[in-house]
Motif scaffolding. Structure first.
Motif, short mmCIF file in Angstrom:
data_model
loop_
_atom_site.label_atom_id
_atom_site.label_comp_id
_atom_site.label_asym_id
_atom_site.label_seq_id
_atom_site.Cartn_x
_atom_site.Cartn_y
_atom_site.Cartn_z
N LEU A 1 0.83 -1.20 0.00
CA LEU A 1 0.00 0.00 0.00
C LEU A 1 0.87 1.26 0.00
O LEU A 1 0.60 2.20 -0.75
N LYS A 2 1.92 1.27 0.80
CA LYS A 2 2.80 2.43 0.85
C LYS A 2 3.57 2.62 -0.46
O LYS A 2 3.70 3.73 -0.95
N GLU A 3 4.06 1.52 -1.04
CA GLU A 3 4.79 1.59 -2.32
C GLU A 3 3.92 2.17 -3.43
O GLU A 3 4.42 2.81 -4.35
N ASN A 4 2.62 1.91 -3.35
CA ASN A 4 1.68 2.38 -4.38
C ASN A 4 0.98 3.67 -3.98
O ASN A 4 0.00 4.05 -4.60
N GLN A 5 1.50 4.33 -2.97
CA GLN A 5 1.02 5.64 -2.52
C GLN A 5 -0.47 5.67 -2.23
O GLN A 5 -1.17 6.61 -2.56
N VAL A 6 -0.96 4.60 -1.60
CA VAL A 6 -2.39 4.50 -1.26
C VAL A 6 -2.68 5.34 -0.02
O VAL A 6 -2.00 5.22 0.99
N GLY A 7 -3.70 6.18 -0.13
CA GLY A 7 -4.13 6.99 0.98
C GLY A 7 -5.48 6.58 1.52
O GLY A 7 -5.85 6.92 2.63
N ILE A 8 -6.24 5.83 0.69
CA ILE A 8 -7.57 5.37 1.08
C ILE A 8 -7.68 3.89 0.71
O ILE A 8 -7.36 3.50 -0.42
N LEU A 9 -8.15 3.09 1.65
CA LEU A 9 -8.35 1.65 1.42
C LEU A 9 -9.81 1.32 1.65
O LEU A 9 -10.36 1.61 2.71
N ILE A 10 -10.44 0.70 0.66
CA ILE A 10 -11.79 0.18 0.81
C ILE A 10 -11.67 -1.34 0.86
O ILE A 10 -11.05 -1.95 -0.03
N CYS A 11 -12.24 -1.94 1.90
CA CYS A 11 -12.07 -3.38 2.09
C CYS A 11 -13.29 -3.97 2.79
O CYS A 11 -14.17 -3.24 3.24
N GLY A 12 -13.30 -5.28 2.89
CA GLY A 12 -14.30 -5.97 3.69
C GLY A 12 -13.91 -5.87 5.15
O GLY A 12 -13.29 -4.90 5.58
N ALA A 13 -14.25 -6.88 5.90
CA ALA A 13 -13.90 -6.90 7.33
C ALA A 13 -12.38 -6.82 7.49
O ALA A 13 -11.63 -7.30 6.64
N ILE A 14 -11.96 -6.19 8.58
CA ILE A 14 -10.54 -6.03 8.86
C ILE A 14 -10.36 -6.08 10.37
O ILE A 14 -11.19 -5.53 11.11
N SER A 15 -9.32 -6.72 10.82
CA SER A 15 -9.09 -6.79 12.26
C SER A 15 -8.76 -5.40 12.80
O SER A 15 -8.19 -4.56 12.10
N ARG A 16 -9.13 -5.16 14.04
CA ARG A 16 -8.91 -3.86 14.66
C ARG A 16 -7.42 -3.51 14.71
O ARG A 16 -7.02 -2.39 14.45
N CYS A 17 -6.61 -4.49 15.01
CA CYS A 17 -5.16 -4.28 15.11
C CYS A 17 -4.59 -3.83 13.76
O CYS A 17 -3.81 -2.87 13.69
N VAL A 18 -4.95 -4.52 12.69
CA VAL A 18 -4.44 -4.18 11.36
C VAL A 18 -4.97 -2.82 10.93
O VAL A 18 -4.23 -2.00 10.37
N ARG A 19 -6.23 -2.54 11.22
CA ARG A 19 -6.80 -1.24 10.87
C ARG A 19 -6.03 -0.12 11.57
O ARG A 19 -5.69 0.89 10.95
N ARG A 20 -5.76 -0.28 12.83
CA ARG A 20 -5.01 0.75 13.57
C ARG A 20 -3.61 0.93 12.99
O ARG A 20 -3.11 2.05 12.90
N LEU A 21 -2.98 -0.14 12.60
CA LEU A 21 -1.65 -0.07 12.01
C LEU A 21 -1.68 0.73 10.70
O LEU A 21 -0.84 1.61 10.48
N LEU A 22 -2.67 0.43 9.85
CA LEU A 22 -2.80 1.15 8.58
C LEU A 22 -3.08 2.63 8.82
O LEU A 22 -2.47 3.51 8.19
N GLU A 23 -3.99 2.91 9.74
CA GLU A 23 -4.35 4.30 10.02
C GLU A 23 -3.17 5.06 10.63
O GLU A 23 -2.99 6.25 10.35
N ALA A 24 -2.34 4.38 11.41
CA ALA A 24 -1.15 5.02 11.98
C ALA A 24 -0.15 5.41 10.89
O ALA A 24 0.66 6.31 11.08
N GLN A 25 -0.24 4.74 9.74
CA GLN A 25 0.63 5.05 8.61
C GLN A 25 -0.01 6.05 7.65
O GLN A 25 0.50 6.29 6.56
N GLY A 26 -1.16 6.61 8.06
CA GLY A 26 -1.81 7.65 7.25
C GLY A 26 -2.77 7.14 6.20
O GLY A 26 -3.19 7.90 5.33
N ILE A 27 -3.14 5.87 6.26
CA ILE A 27 -4.07 5.30 5.30
C ILE A 27 -5.47 5.30 5.91
O ILE A 27 -5.69 4.72 6.97
N LYS A 28 -6.41 5.97 5.23
CA LYS A 28 -7.80 5.98 5.69
C LYS A 28 -8.43 4.65 5.30
O LYS A 28 -8.40 4.27 4.12
#
Length: 83
Positions: free
Chosen positions: A52-79
């Motif tokens: 996601l970072k290599e491809n300069q992704v700022g927004i991710l649309i997905c199905g269910a996601i674990s809370r831990c992984v979501r927090r990690l992505l959001e901490a990296q600036g990915i909505k």
């Protein structure tokens, strides 16, 4: 910046961690004709974040996601927008 759809084959993956590709769409135009696919070879959280970072992704649309992984992505600036 780009938007990513977490997909499994040709559909939105019902679980982020089971995605096997990302559909990458340029923002802010969100023109699907300019999209590209990025294959996921390894579903480890670190690899998914790296792709996601290599491809300069700022927004991710997905199905269910674990809370831990979501927090990690959001901490990296990915909505994250799960459904």
């Amino acid at each position: 910046m780009f938007l990513a759809l977490a997909a499994y084959e040709n559909k939105i993956a019902s679980l982020f961690e089971s995605s096997n590709n990302f559909v990458i769409i340029p923002a802010p135009s969100y023109n699907i004709q300019n999209s590209r696919r990025v294959r996921i070879e390894n579903n480890s959280t670190n690899i998914l974040l790296q792709l996601l970072k290599e491809n300069q992704v700022g927004i991710l649309i997905c199905g269910a996601i674990s809370r831990c992984v979501r927090r990690l992505l959001e901490a990296q600036g990915i909505k994250v927008i799960p459904w």
